[in-house]
Design a protein around this motif. Structure first.
Motif, PDB file in Angstrom:
ATOM      1  N   ARG A 182       0.831  -1.199   0.000  1.00 43.35           N
ATOM      2  CA  ARG A 182       0.000   0.000   0.000  1.00 43.35           C
ATOM      3  C   ARG A 182       0.867   1.250   0.000  1.00 43.35           C
ATOM      4  O   ARG A 182       1.959   1.288   0.560  1.00 43.35           O
ATOM      5  CB  ARG A 182      -0.906   0.033   1.242  1.00 43.35           C
ATOM      6  N   GLY A 183       0.356   2.292  -0.642  1.00 39.59           N
ATOM      7  CA  GLY A 183       1.039   3.570  -0.665  1.00 39.59           C
ATOM      8  C   GLY A 183       0.850   4.336   0.628  1.00 39.59           C
ATOM      9  O   GLY A 183       0.342   3.814   1.622  1.00 39.59           O
ATOM     10  N   LYS A 184       1.245   5.594   0.608  1.00 43.62           N
ATOM     11  CA  LYS A 184       1.196   6.412   1.828  1.00 43.62           C
ATOM     12  C   LYS A 184       1.067   7.875   1.423  1.00 43.62           C
ATOM     13  O   LYS A 184       1.637   8.316   0.423  1.00 43.62           O
ATOM     14  CB  LYS A 184       2.469   6.195   2.645  1.00 43.62           C
ATOM     15  N   ASN A 185       0.331   8.627   2.237  1.00 46.12           N
ATOM     16  CA  ASN A 185       0.190  10.065   2.026  1.00 46.12           C
ATOM     17  C   ASN A 185       1.060  10.784   3.066  1.00 46.12           C
ATOM     18  O   ASN A 185       0.749  10.776   4.256  1.00 46.12           O
ATOM     19  CB  ASN A 185      -1.280  10.482   2.168  1.00 46.12           C
ATOM     20  N   ILE A 186       2.139  11.388   2.620  1.00 50.54           N
ATOM     21  CA  ILE A 186       3.105  12.042   3.508  1.00 50.54           C
ATOM     22  C   ILE A 186       2.974  13.550   3.361  1.00 50.54           C
ATOM     23  O   ILE A 186       2.871  14.068   2.246  1.00 50.54           O
ATOM     24  CB  ILE A 186       4.545  11.616   3.151  1.00 50.54           C
ATOM     25  N   ARG A 187       2.984  14.255   4.482  1.00 44.26           N
ATOM     26  CA  ARG A 187       2.969  15.716   4.468  1.00 44.26           C
ATOM     27  C   ARG A 187       4.221  16.199   5.179  1.00 44.26           C
ATOM     28  O   ARG A 187       4.508  15.765   6.304  1.00 44.26           O
ATOM     29  CB  ARG A 187       1.710  16.247   5.160  1.00 44.26           C
ATOM     30  N   ILE A 188       4.956  17.086   4.547  1.00 46.75           N
ATOM     31  CA  ILE A 188       6.185  17.632   5.118  1.00 46.75           C
ATOM     32  C   ILE A 188       5.975  19.120   5.345  1.00 46.75           C
ATOM     33  O   ILE A 188       5.528  19.834   4.442  1.00 46.75           O
ATOM     34  CB  ILE A 188       7.397  17.412   4.185  1.00 46.75           C
ATOM     35  N   GLY A 189       6.256  19.620   6.552  1.00 46.00           N
ATOM     36  CA  GLY A 189       5.991  21.009   6.894  1.00 46.00           C
ATOM     37  C   GLY A 189       7.255  21.845   6.975  1.00 46.00           C
ATOM     38  O   GLY A 189       8.168  21.523   7.730  1.00 46.00           O
ATOM     39  N   LEU A 190       7.291  22.943   6.218  1.00 46.04           N
ATOM     40  CA  LEU A 190       8.440  23.850   6.259  1.00 46.04           C
ATOM     41  C   LEU A 190       8.585  24.482   7.643  1.00 46.04           C
ATOM     42  O   LEU A 190       9.690  24.569   8.187  1.00 46.04           O
ATOM     43  CB  LEU A 190       8.269  24.936   5.195  1.00 46.04           C
ATOM     44  N   PHE A 191       7.476  24.917   8.226  1.00 47.04           N
ATOM     45  CA  PHE A 191       7.526  25.521   9.560  1.00 47.04           C
ATOM     46  C   PHE A 191       8.005  24.515  10.597  1.00 47.04           C
ATOM     47  O   PHE A 191       8.864  24.808  11.424  1.00 47.04           O
ATOM     48  CB  PHE A 191       6.147  26.055   9.943  1.00 47.04           C
ATOM     49  N   GLU A 192       7.447  23.312  10.548  1.00 47.85           N
ATOM     50  CA  GLU A 192       7.827  22.298  11.537  1.00 47.85           C
ATOM     51  C   GLU A 192       9.290  21.887  11.379  1.00 47.85           C
ATOM     52  O   GLU A 192       9.938  21.516  12.357  1.00 47.85           O
ATOM     53  CB  GLU A 192       6.909  21.088  11.416  1.00 47.85           C
ATOM     54  N   ASN A 193       9.800  21.970  10.161  1.00 44.81           N
ATOM     55  CA  ASN A 193      11.222  21.712   9.956  1.00 44.81           C
ATOM     56  C   ASN A 193      12.061  22.728  10.715  1.00 44.81           C
ATOM     57  O   ASN A 193      13.025  22.388  11.411  1.00 44.81           O
ATOM     58  CB  ASN A 193      11.550  21.766   8.461  1.00 44.81           C
ATOM     59  N   SER A 194      11.688  24.011  10.602  1.00 45.36           N
ATOM     60  CA  SER A 194      12.410  25.062  11.321  1.00 45.36           C
ATOM     61  C   SER A 194      12.219  24.906  12.829  1.00 45.36           C
ATOM     62  O   SER A 194      13.142  25.125  13.617  1.00 45.36           O
ATOM     63  CB  SER A 194      11.921  26.439  10.868  1.00 45.36           C
ATOM     64  N   LEU A 195      11.010  24.505  13.223  1.00 43.55           N
ATOM     65  CA  LEU A 195      10.724  24.273  14.638  1.00 43.55           C
ATOM     66  C   LEU A 195      11.626  23.176  15.195  1.00 43.55           C
ATOM     67  O   LEU A 195      12.154  23.279  16.308  1.00 43.55           O
ATOM     68  CB  LEU A 195       9.256  23.885  14.784  1.00 43.55           C
ATOM     69  N   PHE A 196      11.810  22.127  14.413  1.00 37.57           N
ATOM     70  CA  PHE A 196      12.678  21.023  14.820  1.00 37.57           C
ATOM     71  C   PHE A 196      14.106  21.506  15.035  1.00 37.57           C
ATOM     72  O   PHE A 196      14.810  21.044  15.943  1.00 37.57           O
ATOM     73  CB  PHE A 196      12.635  19.935  13.729  1.00 37.57           C
ATOM     74  N   SER A 197      14.526  22.485  14.240  1.00 41.72           N
ATOM     75  CA  SER A 197      15.908  22.962  14.343  1.00 41.72           C
ATOM     76  C   SER A 197      16.142  23.819  15.582  1.00 41.72           C
ATOM     77  O   SER A 197      17.282  23.990  16.010  1.00 41.72           O
ATOM     78  CB  SER A 197      16.292  23.755  13.085  1.00 41.72           C
ATOM     79  N   VAL A 198      15.068  24.379  16.162  1.00 50.31           N
ATOM     80  CA  VAL A 198      15.231  25.163  17.392  1.00 50.31           C
ATOM     81  C   VAL A 198      14.745  24.395  18.618  1.00 50.31           C
ATOM     82  O   VAL A 198      14.632  24.964  19.711  1.00 50.31           O
ATOM     83  CB  VAL A 198      14.506  26.525  17.316  1.00 50.31           C
ATOM     84  N   ALA A 199      14.485  23.104  18.461  1.00 46.40           N
ATOM     85  CA  ALA A 199      13.962  22.302  19.568  1.00 46.40           C
ATOM     86  C   ALA A 199      14.893  22.327  20.775  1.00 46.40           C
ATOM     87  O   ALA A 199      14.439  22.304  21.923  1.00 46.40           O
ATOM     88  CB  ALA A 199      13.726  20.862  19.113  1.00 46.40           C
ATOM     89  N   GLN A 200      16.203  22.393  20.536  1.00 47.23           N
ATOM     90  CA  GLN A 200      17.140  22.403  21.663  1.00 47.23           C
ATOM     91  C   GLN A 200      16.902  23.603  22.571  1.00 47.23           C
ATOM     92  O   GLN A 200      17.028  23.505  23.802  1.00 47.23           O
ATOM     93  CB  GLN A 200      18.583  22.419  21.147  1.00 47.23           C
ATOM     94  N   HIS A 201      16.537  24.738  21.982  1.00 43.65           N
ATOM     95  CA  HIS A 201      16.285  25.937  22.782  1.00 43.65           C
ATOM     96  C   HIS A 201      14.933  25.859  23.482  1.00 43.65           C
ATOM     97  O   HIS A 201      14.797  26.313  24.635  1.00 43.65           O
ATOM     98  CB  HIS A 201      16.356  27.179  21.896  1.00 43.65           C
ATOM     99  N   MET A 202      13.950  25.295  22.808  1.00 49.94           N
ATOM    100  CA  MET A 202      12.636  25.119  23.433  1.00 49.94           C
ATOM    101  C   MET A 202      12.739  24.196  24.648  1.00 49.94           C
ATOM    102  O   MET A 202      12.198  24.489  25.722  1.00 49.94           O
ATOM    103  CB  MET A 202      11.645  24.548  22.422  1.00 49.94           C
ATOM    104  N   VAL A 203      13.439  23.082  24.477  1.00 44.38           N
ATOM    105  CA  VAL A 203      13.543  22.109  25.564  1.00 44.38           C
ATOM    106  C   VAL A 203      14.419  22.651  26.699  1.00 44.38           C
ATOM    107  O   VAL A 203      14.146  22.384  27.877  1.00 44.38           O
ATOM    108  CB  VAL A 203      14.093  20.766  25.030  1.00 44.38           C
ATOM    109  N   GLN A 204      15.428  23.428  26.339  1.00 47.55           N
ATOM    110  CA  GLN A 204      16.239  24.062  27.385  1.00 47.55           C
ATOM    111  C   GLN A 204      15.361  24.935  28.283  1.00 47.55           C
ATOM    112  O   GLN A 204      15.473  24.905  29.518  1.00 47.55           O
ATOM    113  CB  GLN A 204      17.343  24.909  26.761  1.00 47.55           C
ATOM    114  N   TYR A 205      14.464  25.721  27.657  1.00 43.44           N
ATOM    115  CA  TYR A 205      13.552  26.556  28.445  1.00 43.44           C
ATOM    116  C   TYR A 205      12.614  25.696  29.284  1.00 43.44           C
ATOM    117  O   TYR A 205      12.345  25.993  30.453  1.00 43.44           O
ATOM    118  CB  TYR A 205      12.737  27.469  27.520  1.00 43.44           C
ATOM    119  N   GLU A 206      12.120  24.609  28.667  1.00 48.54           N
ATOM    120  CA  GLU A 206      11.220  23.709  29.378  1.00 48.54           C
ATOM    121  C   GLU A 206      11.893  23.128  30.622  1.00 48.54           C
ATOM    122  O   GLU A 206      11.275  22.944  31.675  1.00 48.54           O
ATOM    123  CB  GLU A 206      10.791  22.574  28.427  1.00 48.54           C
ATOM    124  N   MET A 207      13.189  22.853  30.513  1.00 51.87           N
ATOM    125  CA  MET A 207      13.917  22.216  31.610  1.00 51.87           C
ATOM    126  C   MET A 207      14.400  23.204  32.665  1.00 51.87           C
ATOM    127  O   MET A 207      14.511  22.864  33.834  1.00 51.87           O
ATOM    128  CB  MET A 207      15.113  21.444  31.050  1.00 51.87           C
TER     129      MET A 207
END
Length: 380
Positions: A187-212
């Motif tokens: 079976r095939g698959k429907n994949i969605r890739i997000g430009l914003f979420e890509n950038s969000l992933f790149s700043v995750a270290q700063h988000m998690v640092q604040y969380e911690m």
């Protein structure tokens, strides 16, 4: 690369433009997939870009075949369906709803082509913002990446289409995972890739640092240094070099080599924390010592000491870098006008070999007649 490439036998139909979708297709092509780029009659708009967009089309569309279709016409839509009958993957990066208005909604495509893997490169993943268009600069501002690169008062975008390029890479990751799953399910698959979420992933270290910690993020130009030496210095021949002295071993070797033995005998500099707190008076002395040496001498000595360092380059300087010039470091490709250019290889090696040498950039519609014959369509 010699031998059969990993994705040989995979057919990809790409209907995308600008950078994110074409990057995905370009990587798949360099891994061995056959990528057919479906363009409108006037061609991908990036073919005619100038200035900082000059390289967009040739760089991100190497190794593809070009087929011209006008999907506003039913006959051409049927040709597209015939093509998708033969395909494994369909790439697109249109705004939500545009393909649906042409009868090409993802759910309808999967009904007609149940083994097809669809990769939609979008501005946002599903949610309140999914209807919005996005650009690399937009998502850098939204995600905090621009603030971290500059300041709150003067945010700065990263100096390349970094999120578009990484978004294409995540598209490849999703497609490879879906191909693996299809081996089991058919079976095939429907994949969605997000430009914003890509950038969000790149700043995750700063988000998690604040969380911690509860401590707000500090822009990189205003950050408190975490190392005794982690700075850019002037050299004797008018260049600039970044030096990072981050371990006790580095500190000892650096001080002994650059006539800073006084630091080793100073009780105020006994620990790494002491050295960081003393940066206000140690770094000017380090800068004074470094300024006595040329870039060549500094590079050779720091390299021998295994101390991290880097000259401050511009992108064009890299054509003269000995590591970039190593065999396979730069690949050659031929533009649609026959001119040959150089580009960095993909940042990976397969069994020690680089990928992407000798690819061609297709002229608009260069493969239309051949592809139509393959499909049994004599003419449009």
């Amino acid at each position: 690369m010699s031998g059969v490439l990993p994705l040989t036998g995979i057919r990809v139909i790409e209907m995308s433009h600008m950078v994110m979708g074409p990057t995905c297709g370009m990587i798949l092509a360099q891994l061995g997939a056959e990528v057919i780029k479906v363009e409108p009659p006037k061609g991908d708009k990036t073919r005619s870009l100038k200035g900082m967009g000059t390289a967009f089309f040739p760089l991100f569309n190497r190794g593809k075949r070009s087929l011209v279709l006008d999907i506003t016409h039913e006959k051409d839509r049927e040709i597209l369906h015939k093509l998708l009958d033969t395909a494994d993957v369909f790439l697109e990066n249109f705004k939500d709803g545009l393909l649906a208005r042409q009868g090409l909604a993802h759910e309808l495509l999967l009904e007609r082509h149940p083994a097809l893997i669809i990769a939609g490169h979008k501005g946002f993943l599903s949610g309140p913002y999914q209807h919005r268009p996005a650009l690399d600069e937009v998502v850098q501002m939204m995600s905090g990446l621009a603030m971290m690169t500059g300041t709150r008062a003067r945010p700065l975008r990263v100096g390349s289409s970094i999120n578009d390029i990484m978004g294409g890479m995540f598209g490849v990751i999703g497609i490879l995972a879906a191909l693996r799953e299809r081996d089991r399910t058919a079976r095939g698959k429907n994949i969605r890739i997000g430009l914003f979420e890509n950038s969000l992933f790149s700043v995750a270290q700063h988000m998690v640092q604040y969380e911690m910690t509860g401590v707000a993020s500090t822009p990189m130009p205003e950050r408190t240094h975490a190392w005794p030496v982690y700075d850019i210095f002037d050299t004797s021949d008018g260049q600039k070099i970044f030096i990072a002295v981050v371990t006790d071993g580095h500190w000892k070797a650096f001080c002994e080599t650059y006539s800073l033995a006084e630091f080793l005998n100073d009780d105020r500099l006994g620990t790494a924390t002491d050295r960081i707190e003393a940066r206000s008076w140690t770094i000017p002395k380090v800068a004074e010592k470094v300024r006595n040496y040329s870039m060549e001498l500094l590079s050779a000595k720091l390299d021998s000491l295994s101390i991290p360092f880097a000259p401050i380059n511009s992108p064009e300087d890299l054509f003269d870098d000995p590591h970039v010039q190593r065999e396979g470091g730069l690949v050659h490709f031929e533009d649609s006008d026959g001119q040959t250019y150089r580009a960095p290889t993909l940042p990976l090696e397969l069994d020690g070999e680089a990928l992407g040498e000798g690819l061609h950039v297709p002229a608009l519609g260069a493969d239309t007649d051949e592809i139509l014959k393959e499909l049994g369509v004599a003419e449009k």
